[in-house]
Scaffold this motif. Structure first.
Motif, short mmCIF file in Angstrom:
data_model
loop_
_atom_site.label_atom_id
_atom_site.label_comp_id
_atom_site.label_asym_id
_atom_site.label_seq_id
_atom_site.Cartn_x
_atom_site.Cartn_y
_atom_site.Cartn_z
N SER A 298 0.65 19.11 82.95
CA SER A 298 -0.16 18.28 82.05
C SER A 298 0.46 16.93 81.76
O SER A 298 -0.13 16.12 81.03
CB SER A 298 -0.42 19.03 80.72
OG SER A 298 0.79 19.48 80.15
N PRO B 62 -5.38 16.35 86.07
CA PRO B 62 -6.75 15.89 86.35
C PRO B 62 -7.21 16.19 87.77
O PRO B 62 -8.40 16.45 88.00
CB PRO B 62 -6.66 14.38 86.10
CG PRO B 62 -5.58 14.23 85.10
CD PRO B 62 -4.56 15.27 85.49
N LEU C 227 -8.10 19.90 87.84
CA LEU C 227 -9.37 20.10 87.16
C LEU C 227 -10.54 19.68 88.05
O LEU C 227 -11.55 20.39 88.16
CB LEU C 227 -9.40 19.31 85.86
CG LEU C 227 -10.69 19.40 85.04
CD1 LEU C 227 -10.97 20.83 84.60
CD2 LEU C 227 -10.63 18.47 83.82
N GLN D 127 -8.69 25.46 91.85
CA GLN D 127 -7.78 24.45 91.30
C GLN D 127 -6.73 23.98 92.30
O GLN D 127 -6.16 22.88 92.15
CB GLN D 127 -7.09 24.99 90.05
CG GLN D 127 -6.16 26.16 90.29
CD GLN D 127 -5.48 26.64 89.02
OE1 GLN D 127 -5.79 26.18 87.92
NE2 GLN D 127 -4.53 27.55 89.16
N SER E 237 -4.09 9.26 86.69
CA SER E 237 -4.10 10.62 86.11
C SER E 237 -3.66 10.62 84.65
O SER E 237 -4.34 11.20 83.80
CB SER E 237 -3.17 11.54 86.91
OG SER E 237 -3.61 11.70 88.23
N GLY F 222 -9.19 12.24 83.44
CA GLY F 222 -10.15 13.17 84.00
C GLY F 222 -11.28 12.46 84.71
O GLY F 222 -11.62 12.78 85.86
N VAL G 197 -10.48 26.98 82.71
CA VAL G 197 -10.17 25.98 81.69
C VAL G 197 -10.90 26.35 80.40
O VAL G 197 -12.03 26.83 80.43
CB VAL G 197 -10.57 24.56 82.15
CG1 VAL G 197 -12.05 24.46 82.45
CG2 VAL G 197 -10.14 23.51 81.15
N PHE H 32 -5.41 25.11 80.36
CA PHE H 32 -5.86 25.02 81.76
C PHE H 32 -4.98 25.93 82.59
O PHE H 32 -3.76 25.80 82.58
CB PHE H 32 -5.77 23.59 82.29
CG PHE H 32 -6.22 23.47 83.73
CD1 PHE H 32 -7.55 23.31 84.03
CD2 PHE H 32 -5.31 23.58 84.77
CE1 PHE H 32 -7.98 23.23 85.35
CE2 PHE H 32 -5.72 23.50 86.09
CZ PHE H 32 -7.06 23.33 86.38
N TYR I 69 -17.58 16.12 82.88
CA TYR I 69 -17.39 14.68 83.05
C TYR I 69 -18.56 13.90 82.46
O TYR I 69 -18.37 12.84 81.85
CB TYR I 69 -17.20 14.35 84.53
CG TYR I 69 -16.02 15.03 85.15
CD1 TYR I 69 -14.73 14.81 84.66
CD2 TYR I 69 -16.16 15.92 86.21
CE1 TYR I 69 -13.64 15.43 85.22
CE2 TYR I 69 -15.07 16.55 86.78
CZ TYR I 69 -13.81 16.31 86.28
OH TYR I 69 -12.72 16.93 86.83
N SER J 52 -9.16 16.57 80.14
CA SER J 52 -8.20 17.41 80.86
C SER J 52 -7.04 17.90 80.02
O SER J 52 -6.34 18.84 80.42
CB SER J 52 -7.65 16.63 82.06
OG SER J 52 -6.91 15.50 81.63
N THR K 89 -4.46 16.05 79.57
CA THR K 89 -3.28 15.38 80.14
C THR K 89 -2.71 14.36 79.17
O THR K 89 -3.45 13.63 78.50
CB THR K 89 -3.67 14.67 81.45
OG1 THR K 89 -4.26 15.62 82.33
CG2 THR K 89 -2.46 14.05 82.12
#
Length: 763
Positions: free
Chosen positions: A135, A140, A143, A152, A302, A308, A352, A365, A610, A740, A742
């Protein structure tokens, strides 16, 4: 080890370069590139010399250590393992299983032994508070793989050896040696690209090492990549340049994409991105009209607030221009050990949002929470608070955001154990440190990076050194701890079958399972029942592992179907041992739609996740530009995160931990080259020397990642002498990409001023 030349794969980054190591009288005499390696052809980068340095490092720990009131003391292995298991079990019993947390660092993915042992160890811990470097890095992409392709780990890889146009956004592969694109000798490959008439275009807030080799370079404001990419999508639809090629037969939701991109004209995004509309249109045109072209993005796209969306859009642009699963575009590997197929067989394609973190409610995730939540989960009272922690080959104090908060959280734990051979900024908080063997004392096979390679290859390396009788491999440490924890959970007895299963797993080890995976994988042979001595052991191991564990499905694999019948057969560990330079298994080949794992066997162009984030992106269009400096990280060829700074040969030379700043911004702050600057944010402050350069975009400053060896209680003497400053001490851990989870490592706001000592010196 005998005198002579021994061949291995360098494990220090993703490139998988072959090395020829000359041994004399039990010592490494030299490390050179292996000219007969079919993948790297003799290329190595400066990091390869650190193979010797890390193994010979006098600061590397070799015996278990326990923290005491009088300082660190050595323990024997059985005592240390028993103590760790008892303490972890005690915390679980008193406070619940989620009172234990665990963090896996980057080196785990370079180590097939650790990959084998991680799963049973994590199962034995039983905690949901799992974290890793994922992460802070490639989440991303994973994901997008899951949402668009159904798995994944199904990464699309740039077919760089055959492309005619490489557009690089937020990536610096000349420094990283790829990254989600395992590619030795990128400089040579870029020369080959240009020799065949191809071009390189780079888009970045900094004129990187890669950008200096580019035919065209464009500055972009940090965090605005998704706007640029969406505008390119807009151009494709507005000018009727969408052509999915073969993908039109196995894609869905194209109309949703067309509607989503309508507000994002090049004119609408120009101010936010800093890129003129004519350039945006030209980028879209060239991607669409160049037959063999690929768009590639990495850390910069990312680890930002729209990571994401940006990653989804990179994949999407390649698909809309017919570059997915096409030679010279984005393609999929077919590795000899196929974790994608293994995961699919076991129902482990990824997931997720099955649960959310305790404090902030961020989604997990793949069973892991965002690394940015670690400190708050330790510091926030309440049921489920982390009271014990395990780190495995990681230094999150320097590599995760909010390093100072994490320092605070680790310091107040009831118990901590680290599987690591350095006493570093994170492990200094541990009660017990369990040091594994060095990488040169164990065998090596790149399970993960062969999945990310620009060419299908396979190579196995024997151990270079025989470990001491009192040493333990990391996989042995984790399996021993897992075995003890399982016994404690069940009152001390597992029953005969489970006990035999644990013994069999330890005896077969990662090399035995690797052999089984190779034999039953894409390039193996149908083996029917396994060898008589191996099959009973596998049956026993299956009694130890959970029903959906991927390793339980090794015996259910079979070689590739007729599409691949022209490729080599009979791959096994013995076959790889006979090929010390490695095997070339061929270029990337079209594999869709057969390799899709979505329920409907279609590529999902417009996942709801998204689309629901687009209002946030649209709001960005109306936000003011400028007003504060934005911080980005950077990578250097001689460095890799935080753990390679204890090699004198890699840190010598000009100071690399500097604040890069544009002349305009330096003038406003009253800074000159070499001054000490103070960088501050809500998270904290750091001080480091100034490097004024026009290679950085106005309004942006850059600090390299992984430095900051200034904390007391560590024993890495070379690193301490070249301490630098930790960028993560000024990166807030409360900023994540909501899609995500992240960490936002690029684009956070900071203030830069002259350090007080510098002001006094000038006065």
């Amino acid at each position: 080890m005998e005198n002579g030349i021994h061949y291995r794969t360098c494990h220090l980054c993703e490139a998988m370069c072959g090395v020829a190591i000359e041994m004399r009288d039990g010592h490494i005499a030299s490390v050179r590139g292996d000219r007969d390696d079919p993948f790297s052809h003799g290329h190595i980068c400066p990091k390869a010399v650190a193979l010797k340095d890390i193994h010979n490092d006098p600061d590397r720990l070799t015996r278990p250590l326990q923290r005491t009131a009088e300082g660190w003391k050595e323990l024997d292995w059985d005592c240390a393992l028993d103590l760790v298991a008892r303490r972890l079990h005690q915390v679980r019993t008193e406070h619940g299983r989620n009172a234990v947390g665990v963090y896996l660092g980057n080196p785990n993915v370079h180590n097939h032994g650790a990959l084998v042992a991680n799963l049973p160890f994590l199962r034995a811990l039983g905690t949901q508070n799992r974290f890793s470097a994922t992460s802070n890095d490639q989440l991303p992409h994973m994901l997008a793989n899951l949402e668009m392709f159904g798995h994944q780990l199904l990464f699309p890889i740039p077919d760089i050896d055959h492309t005619e146009l490489l557009i690089c956004i937020g990536a610096n592969p000349l420094a990283s040696n790829g990254s989600l694109m395992s590619v030795p000798d990128l400089k040579g490959r870029l020369k080959a690209l240009k020799a065949r008439g191809g071009e390189l275009v780079v888009i970045d807030p900094r004129r990187t090492e890669t950008a200096r080799q580019a035919d065209a370079f464009h500055f972009i404001r940090p965090g605005s990549d998704a706007l640029l990419l969406m505008a390119m999508v807009n151009v494709l639809f507005a000018e009727n340049r969408v052509d999915l090629g073969a993908a039109q037969h196995w894609t869905r939701d194209l109309e949703l994409v067309r509607l989503a991109c309508l507000p994002y004209t090049p004119e609408a995004v120009a101010q936010q991105t800093g890129i003129e509309p004519v350039i945006i249109r030209d980028l879209a045109h060239r991607l669409a009209t160049t037959q063999r072209a690929v768009l590639y993005g990495r850390i910069g796209t990312s680890t930002q607030s729209f990571g994401g969306l940006a990653t989804w859009l990179i994949y999407l642009l390649n698909i809309l221009t017919g570059k997915l699963d096409a030679t010279g575009g984005l393609m999929f590997t077919q590795p000899a050990v196929d974790l994608v197929t293994l995961g699919a067989l076991s129902g482990q394609r990824g997931h997720v949002g099955r649960r959310t973190s305790r404090v902030r409610g961020l989604p997990e995730f793949g069973g892991e929470y965002p690394a940015s939540t670690m400190a708050e989960e330790m510091l926030t009272p309440g049921n489920g608070r982390i009271r014990a922690f395990v780190t495995i080959a990681g230094n999150p104090v320097l590599s995760s955001p909010g390093g100072q908060r994490l320092d605070e959280g680790l310091a107040q734990l009831d118990f901590m154990v680290s599987i690591d051979y350095y006493l570093n900024e994170t492990t200094r908080h541990a009660d017990i440190i369990l040091p594994p063997t060095s990488a040169l004392e164990r065998s090596h096979y790149d399970v993960i990076f062969n999945m990310l390679s620009v060419r299908n290859v396979a190579k196995y390396s024997e151990p270079l050194f025989q470990p001491d009788d009192n040493a333990r491999h990391d996989w042995q440490i984790m399996l021993e701890l897992a075995h003890r924890l399982e016994r404690l959970k069940r009152g001390g007895s597992l029953g005969l079958r489970r006990e035999l299963g644990w013994r069999a797993l330890k005896r077969i080890g990662p090399d035995g399972l690797l052999d089984l995976a190779l034999r039953t994988g894409p390039y193996g042979q149908p083996v029917g029942r396994l060898q008589p001595l191996l099959q009973p052991a596998v049956d026993l191991i299956e009694a130890v592992l959970p029903e959906r564990h991927p390793l339980k499905h090794l015996t259910g694999l079979s070689p590739l179907d007729r599409r691949w019948q022209d490729l080599p057969k009979g791959l096994s560990l013995a076959a790889l041992r006979d090929q010390p330079h490695g095997l070339d298994l061929g270029p990337l080949r079209p594999s869709l739609p057969d390799r899709l794992y979505t329920r409907d066997r279609q590529v999902h162009l417009a996942p709801r996740r998204y689309l629901e984030d687009l209002p946030r992106l649209y709001q960005r269009l109306s936000e003011p530009v400028g007003g504060h400096l934005q911080l980005i990280g950077r990578r250097h060829l001689r460095s890799n995160n935080s753990w390679m700074h204890n090699s004198q040969r890699l840190v010598k030379g000009p100071e690399r931990c500097t604040l890069m700043i544009h002349p305009r911004d330096a003038s406003l702050a009253g800074l000159a080259n070499g001054d000490q600057a103070e960088v501050t944010s809500e998270a904290g402050r750091i001080v480091l020397p100034v490097e004024i350069t026009e290679d950085i975009m106005p309004g942006v400053v850059s600090v390299p990642h992984g430095w900051g060896h200034t904390r007391a209680g560590t024993t890495q003497r070379v690193a301490q002498a070249h301490a630098g400053a930790s960028i993560n001490d000024v990166i807030r851990d409360n900023q994540v990409d909501p899609v995500s989870g992240t960490s936002v490592l690029n684009g956070q706001a900071v203030t830069v001023t002259r350090h007080a000592n510098e002001q006094r010196r000038r006065a």
